[in-house]
Scaffold this motif. Structure first.
Motif, PDB file in Angstrom:
ATOM      1  N   ILE A 155       0.968  -1.207   0.084  1.00 18.10           N
ATOM      2  CA  ILE A 155      -0.109   0.089   0.064  1.00 18.10           C
ATOM      3  C   ILE A 155       0.756   1.340  -0.039  1.00 18.10           C
ATOM      4  N   VAL A 156       2.073   1.153   0.609  1.00 20.72           N
ATOM      5  CA  VAL A 156       2.905   2.495   0.726  1.00 20.72           C
ATOM      6  C   VAL A 156       3.318   2.912  -0.530  1.00 20.72           C
ATOM      7  N   TYR A 157       4.046   1.611  -1.104  1.00 17.81           N
ATOM      8  CA  TYR A 157       4.670   1.887  -2.449  1.00 17.81           C
ATOM      9  C   TYR A 157       4.062   1.957  -3.761  1.00 17.81           C
ATOM     10  N   ALA A 158       2.706   1.400  -3.732  1.00 11.56           N
ATOM     11  CA  ALA A 158       1.791   1.501  -4.968  1.00 11.56           C
ATOM     12  C   ALA A 158       1.654   2.938  -5.462  1.00 11.56           C
ATOM     13  N   PRO A 159       1.499   3.717  -4.586  1.00 12.32           N
ATOM     14  CA  PRO A 159       1.117   5.229  -5.321  1.00 12.32           C
ATOM     15  C   PRO A 159       2.481   5.583  -6.069  1.00 12.32           C
ATOM     16  N   ARG A 160       3.679   5.198  -5.837  1.00 12.93           N
ATOM     17  CA  ARG A 160       4.777   5.614  -6.628  1.00 12.93           C
ATOM     18  C   ARG A 160       4.527   4.884  -7.908  1.00 12.93           C
ATOM     19  N   LEU A 161       4.359   3.749  -8.171  1.00 16.97           N
ATOM     20  CA  LEU A 161       4.143   3.404  -9.203  1.00 16.97           C
ATOM     21  C   LEU A 161       2.804   3.766  -9.949  1.00 16.97           C
ATOM     22  N   ALA A 162       1.992   3.833  -9.184  1.00 14.41           N
ATOM     23  CA  ALA A 162       0.471   4.293  -9.920  1.00 14.41           C
ATOM     24  C   ALA A 162       0.948   5.829 -10.694  1.00 14.41           C
ATOM     25  N   ARG A 163       1.746   6.723 -10.016  1.00 17.74           N
ATOM     26  CA  ARG A 163       2.046   8.048 -10.511  1.00 17.74           C
ATOM     27  C   ARG A 163       2.797   8.061 -11.714  1.00 17.74           C
ATOM     28  N   VAL A 164       3.865   7.170 -11.848  1.00 22.35           N
ATOM     29  CA  VAL A 164       4.609   6.929 -13.299  1.00 22.35           C
ATOM     30  C   VAL A 164       3.549   6.330 -14.143  1.00 22.35           C
ATOM     31  N   VAL A 165       2.488   5.320 -13.882  1.00 24.69           N
ATOM     32  CA  VAL A 165       1.884   4.831 -14.917  1.00 24.69           C
ATOM     33  C   VAL A 165       0.940   5.830 -15.371  1.00 24.69           C
ATOM     34  N   ARG A 166       0.362   6.642 -14.364  1.00 23.69           N
ATOM     35  CA  ARG A 166      -0.876   7.573 -14.947  1.00 23.69           C
ATOM     36  C   ARG A 166      -0.102   8.614 -15.762  1.00 23.69           C
TER      37      ARG A 166
END
Length: 287
Positions: A155-166
């Motif tokens: 949960i902590v690190y998912a937003p980092r990848l989500a921002r790159v993918v977005r």
């Protein structure tokens, strides 16, 4: 040449270009060694990780006890090998789960305009908290266990990848071939997986290596604070935590697991840097 042979030659060319950098070659070598040691730990370790030998407690490294023994007479070398199994497994599990969450959120936010704002605000809100503090809060709320650590770190690190993918999806969705696919009546899920996601594999792969290293380091930190797995289960973090009260008397209890963490994280960072330089068109010319 057939399609498979062309892909095979391209793969070998990619590997040769990647290994051309000495830092990447060293990182891959160290990482492979760690994986082999973890997998073959039952065959390599001279003792079971939990075997006690009170008469040999706090024995300095020697020909019998390669890395010495801890406060209960357990072999530090054997425990370091078995700890690598769990640390690598946690890192891999966090990368997989965080990727599933991050890629899904990033694709939805980048492809559907109506979902962009709420998902982007959620990502920003989660990234506003320091990683370790958010992980500690989640583990404290859910209860310390191996599963909890994996879920919390994901949960902590998912937003980092989500921002790159977005960010990448926002660019790709406006390209002509996406518009052509829509005009041909191709379904949205097919466009997202076949055309958008395939073009995101490079940044996802690079981010995955960095997340792997950060997850291993965070797991060690949580275990050191007593919020990870049970103290009797060998991980590099729990070994350092148990050895901190013997610093100065039995430095090897913290030295060897600490050195293992440093090498594993450093090797992953080296591989990630090499992949980023090779897969980024702006940096590829420098390789």
């Amino acid at each position: 040449m057939t399609g498979s042979s062309v892909k095979s030659s391209e793969t070998w060319l990619f590997i040769r270009r990647l290994l051309r950098r000495r830092t990447v070659a060293f990182g891959l070598f160290v990482l492979i060694v760690f994986v082999l040691l973890a997998v073959l730990a039952p065959l390599i370790a001279p003792y079971a990780p939990g075997k006690l030998s009170i008469s040999n407690r706090l024995t300095a490294p020697n020909g019998t006890w390669f890395f010495g023994t801890d406060e209960f007479g357990r072999d530090v070398f054997s425990r370091t090998l078995y700890a690598g199994q769990l640390s690598l497994a946690v890192g891999a599990a966090v990368v997989v789960l965080a990727s599933l969450i991050g890629i899904t959120l990033g694709l939805l936010a980048g492809f559907f305009q109506r979902l962009d704002t709420p998902i982007a605000r959620l990502i920003d809100a989660m990234m506003a908290f320091p990683d370790i503090l958010l992980a500690i809060a989640l583990v404290a709320a859910l209860g310390p266990s191996l599963t909890t650590v994996i879920v919390a770190l994901s949960i902590v690190y998912a937003p980092r990848l989500a921002r790159v993918v977005r960010a990448s999806t926002l660019v790709i969705r406006e390209l002509p071939y996406i518009e052509a696919s829509r005009a041909l009546g191709i379904s949205t899920p097919h466009i997202m997986t076949r055309h958008v996601l395939r073009n995101l594999l490079s940044p996802i792969l690079v981010q995955g290596t960095f997340l792997f290293a950060q997850a291993m380091l965070a797991e060690a930190g949580l275990s050191f604070l007593g919020l990870g797995v049970s103290p009797e289960i060998p991980t590099w973090g729990t070994m350092i935590a148990s050895g901190r009260q013997y610093v100065g008397q039995a430095d090897w209890m913290t030295l060897f697991p600490g050195f293992a963490i440093i090498l594993a994280v450093l090797s992953l960072q080296m591989v990630g840097d090499g992949l980023r330089d090779l897969l980024d068109p702006r940096l590829r010319k420098d390789m």
